[in-house]
Structure formats: structure tokens, C-alpha cells
Design a protein around this motif. Structure first.
Motif, mmCIF file in Angstrom:
data_model
loop_
_atom_site.group_PDB
_atom_site.id
_atom_site.type_symbol
_atom_site.label_atom_id
_atom_site.label_comp_id
_atom_site.label_asym_id
_atom_site.label_seq_id
_atom_site.Cartn_x
_atom_site.Cartn_y
_atom_site.Cartn_z
ATOM 1 N N ARG A 226 16.498 34.424 46.598
ATOM 2 C CA ARG A 226 16.847 35.265 47.747
ATOM 3 C C ARG A 226 18.229 34.905 48.295
ATOM 4 O O ARG A 226 19.009 35.790 48.656
ATOM 5 C CB ARG A 226 15.796 35.109 48.845
ATOM 6 N N LEU A 227 18.512 33.621 48.365
ATOM 7 C CA LEU A 227 19.832 33.196 48.857
ATOM 8 C C LEU A 227 20.932 33.710 47.940
ATOM 9 O O LEU A 227 21.977 34.185 48.407
ATOM 10 C CB LEU A 227 19.898 31.669 48.938
ATOM 11 N N ASN A 228 20.718 33.601 46.642
ATOM 12 C CA ASN A 228 21.740 34.050 45.698
ATOM 13 C C ASN A 228 21.926 35.563 45.745
ATOM 14 O O ASN A 228 23.035 36.061 45.526
ATOM 15 C CB ASN A 228 21.371 33.605 44.279
ATOM 16 N N SER B 169 3.422 27.144 42.686
ATOM 17 C CA SER B 169 3.779 25.740 42.541
ATOM 18 C C SER B 169 5.028 25.455 43.365
ATOM 19 O O SER B 169 5.804 26.377 43.682
ATOM 20 C CB SER B 169 4.043 25.421 41.067
ATOM 21 N N PRO B 170 5.271 24.201 43.735
ATOM 22 C CA PRO B 170 6.483 23.878 44.501
ATOM 23 C C PRO B 170 7.767 24.360 43.845
ATOM 24 O O PRO B 170 8.670 24.841 44.525
ATOM 25 C CB PRO B 170 6.426 22.348 44.599
ATOM 26 N N ILE B 171 7.843 24.259 42.517
ATOM 27 C CA ILE B 171 9.074 24.678 41.853
ATOM 28 C C ILE B 171 9.240 26.194 41.916
ATOM 29 O O ILE B 171 10.360 26.700 42.055
ATOM 30 C CB ILE B 171 9.127 24.162 40.396
ATOM 31 N N ASP B 172 8.148 26.945 41.847
ATOM 32 C CA ASP B 172 8.271 28.395 41.940
ATOM 33 C C ASP B 172 8.590 28.850 43.363
ATOM 34 O O ASP B 172 9.256 29.873 43.553
ATOM 35 C CB ASP B 172 6.997 29.070 41.427
ATOM 36 N N ILE B 173 8.129 28.106 44.357
ATOM 37 C CA ILE B 173 8.546 28.390 45.735
ATOM 38 C C ILE B 173 10.047 28.184 45.862
ATOM 39 O O ILE B 173 10.758 29.008 46.459
ATOM 40 C CB ILE B 173 7.784 27.488 46.726
ATOM 41 N N PHE B 174 10.544 27.092 45.285
ATOM 42 C CA PHE B 174 11.986 26.832 45.301
ATOM 43 C C PHE B 174 12.750 27.953 44.618
ATOM 44 O O PHE B 174 13.747 28.459 45.140
ATOM 45 C CB PHE B 174 12.275 25.490 44.616
ATOM 46 N N PHE B 175 12.303 28.373 43.429
ATOM 47 C CA PHE B 175 12.969 29.447 42.702
ATOM 48 C C PHE B 175 12.980 30.742 43.523
ATOM 49 O O PHE B 175 13.994 31.441 43.590
ATOM 50 C CB PHE B 175 12.275 29.706 41.366
ATOM 51 N N LYS B 176 11.856 31.058 44.125
ATOM 52 C CA LYS B 176 11.744 32.297 44.900
ATOM 53 C C LYS B 176 12.721 32.306 46.071
ATOM 54 O O LYS B 176 13.434 33.301 46.296
ATOM 55 C CB LYS B 176 10.305 32.442 45.409
ATOM 56 N N ALA C 274 5.402 29.391 36.631
ATOM 57 C CA ALA C 274 5.017 30.669 36.038
ATOM 58 C C ALA C 274 6.239 31.561 35.861
ATOM 59 O O ALA C 274 6.302 32.373 34.925
ATOM 60 C CB ALA C 274 3.975 31.356 36.922
ATOM 61 N N ARG C 275 7.223 31.385 36.720
ATOM 62 C CA ARG C 275 8.447 32.189 36.618
ATOM 63 C C ARG C 275 9.219 31.857 35.348
ATOM 64 O O ARG C 275 9.668 32.755 34.638
ATOM 65 C CB ARG C 275 9.327 31.944 37.844
ATOM 66 N N ASP C 276 9.381 30.578 35.066
ATOM 67 C CA ASP C 276 10.084 30.185 33.847
ATOM 68 C C ASP C 276 9.320 30.625 32.606
ATOM 69 O O ASP C 276 9.919 31.023 31.597
ATOM 70 C CB ASP C 276 10.298 28.671 33.826
ATOM 71 N N ASP C 277 8.005 30.551 32.679
ATOM 72 C CA ASP C 277 7.187 30.992 31.548
ATOM 73 C C ASP C 277 7.381 32.485 31.307
ATOM 74 O O ASP C 277 7.604 32.929 30.166
ATOM 75 C CB ASP C 277 5.718 30.676 31.833
#
Length: 283
Positions: free
Chosen positions: A51-53, A40-47, A259-262
Motif C-alpha cells: 500500500r505504501l509503495n 502470517s506476519p510476513i504477509d501482513i508486512f507485504f500487504k 501465501a502471497r509469495d506462493d
């Protein structure tokens, strides 16, 4: 007045080194093909921001200030990409948005490039989402949704707007803050030049703000489109039935759900797609 005779000396070469003769780079080698992931767009953002962090350690910011400021530009870029991915997916899913967007123009280059797939993404390629006004305007013009002072994402969008002024200085001015940037950043007037200065703590603040914005807009848009699915899509799609109702909801669910938050247990109300669908439809 007689024209000055042509000089035979090379006095014009006294200001800098000569431009080297270089072969034209093979620019297609500057890019690589990404392996497809159904996120999902939000999981792409999280991924990507994770990496940046991971790379933006305290030592990195302390030892490489010239490079570390570009992590802020990358953070803003991944936030922009969330909006571009979110909007293009919604355009593919929502029949009412398709009608709303049908009179909008698309750049020919985008249509040619995306003719083999993802044509809806080309609709937003010439848009900049490094501005709260552009994001709000796009949501209104393409999806008939108004984001205003009463909306939860609104103050976060204003904060993102300010962060994008830092991004502008980093990308376009070598980190030097221009007048427009300074006014948006509410910096007091100063005769000296000012440069973007990002340490580890400030980067963490910016990262948390972008994450809060993406989560807030993701939640707000899911609520609005789920209510639209319930109330308006049945009259907008021919042959609407229970199977199509489930299919269209599942498209929304996959597009918005993290899916990451879940997996991390971060959902306020963990529900399956079927459970959420039933709650939306319940009287």
C-alpha cells in the motif's frame, strides 16, 4: 531589592497568538476496528508495504516532500510490527520459548487490555524494535537464539538500524537530523542544519531493504524453529505423538509461510506443509 510591582499590562502576550479554547477531542474516534484477517506476519508486512509503495508515486514525492518523508517512518513502523507479530506468535507456539519468557515482566496496562485475547502480544508492546540491538537482544532473551555477524540477517539489521535514525529524525525532530542520527548516518560534520530528504528512488531503496530484512529473518527463524520442533519439542511436550507433531508443525508453517509469495511464484522451493515436514524429518 524591592520586588517589582505587578504589571497590569499584557506584555507577556506579545510573543505569539493566544492559545485557543478548544473542547477535549473524543480520541476514541481517532481509531477504527480492523476486520480480522488470518495472515502470517510476513504477509501482513507485504500487504501494508505494498500500500505504501502504491501511494508513494514519483509525483507524490516530487510534489509533497513534507508528507512523503512520513512514508519512510511508516515503512520502518511496519517492519517493527512484523517483529512484534512474529515474536508474539512464536511465544504462543513454542513451549521452550514459553519457559524462557516465563520470568519476564509485562506491563499491567497490556495485561488488562489483552485479557480477552492476544495476551502474548502484550509481552512486546513496551519494546521498541526500531533498533538492531533491541531486535537481536529480544530474540536471544525470549527465544534463546543468537543473531551475530555470521547470521544472514545481521547486515540487513544493521542497515535497518540506520534507516531507523531517519525515522527518529522524521518523527521526533520535524525531519531535522540530530547529532546521534548524523553519526549513525556517517554524515560529515556541517555547521548548517540538515533535514531528511527522501525522493522516490531513495524510498524504493529503503523499501527493498526492509523487505529483504523481513524475508531473511523469516527464513532464518523458520529454519531454527523447525529444527527445534524436530529435535527438542518431543521431549518438552507431554503426550507427544504423530498427531501432535503434525499439529505443532502446521502452527509453525502457518505463522511463517507467505501465501502471497506462493501465489506469485516467488518461492525458491515450493513445498506443501506435509512435504516440508517430511524433508525436515528425513535422515
Amino acid at each position: 531589592m524591592k520586588p517589582h510591582p505587578k504589571a497590569v499590562t499584557d506584555w507577556h502576550k506579545s510573543v505569539c497568538r493566544p492559545g485557543a479554547s478548544v473542547a477535549t477531542p473524543e480520541y476514541f474516534r481517532y481509531v477504527s476496528i480492523l476486520q480480522y484477517e488470518e495472515l502470517s506476519p510476513i504477509d501482513i508486512f507485504f500487504k501494508e508495504t505494498e500500500r505504501l509503495n502504491q501511494r508513494g508515486s514519483p509525483d507524490f514525492f516530487a510534489n509533497c516532500p513534507e508528507l512523503s518523508i512520513f512514508l519512510v517512518a511508516a515503512l520502518a513502523s511496519h517492519t517493527e510490527n512484523y517483529f512484534r507479530s512474529m515474536f508474539s506468535g512464536l511465544l504462543l507456539i513454542c513451549p521452550l520459548s514459553q519457559v524462557k519468557a516465563s520470568a519476564r515482566d509485562m506491563k499491567l496496562g497490556s495485561a488488562i487490555w489483552h485479557r480477552i485475547g492476544s495476551l502474548e502480544r502484550g509481552a512486546f508492546e513496551h519494546f521498541s524494535f526500531a533498533s538492531a540491538d533491541n531486535i537481536i537482544d529480544t530474540i536471544n532473551r525470549y527465544f534463546d537464539i543468537k543473531i551475530d555477524e555470521k547470521s544472514d540477517p545481521y547486515p540487513l539489521l544493521q542497515n535497518f538500524d540506520v534507516l531507523c535514525e531517519l525515522r527518529h529524525a522524521i518523527v521526533h525532530s520535524g525531519g531535522l537530523v540530530s547529532g546521534k542520527n548524523a553519526l549513525k548516518l556517517q554524515i560529515l560534520k556541517n555547521k548548517s542544519s540538515m533535514k531528511v530528504d527522501i525522493n522516490f528512488e531513495r524510498f524504493q531503496e529503503a523499501s527493498l531493504m526492509c523487505t529483504a530484512l523481513v524475508c531473511s529473518i523469516n527464513t532464518d527463524l523458520f529454519r531454527r524453529f523447525a529444527e527445534r520442533w524436530r529435535d527438542k519439542w518431543p521431549g518438552a511436550i507431554n503426550g507427544w505423538n504423530d498427531a501432535l507433531r503434525r499439529e505443532k508443525f502446521n502452527q509453525l508453517w502457518r505463522h511463517f509461510r507467505s501465501a502471497r509469495d506462493d501465489a506469485a511464484g516467488l518461492l525458491v522451493k515450493p513445498l506443501s506443509a506435509a512435504q516440508c515436514r517430511r524433508e525436515i524429518l528425513s535422515p
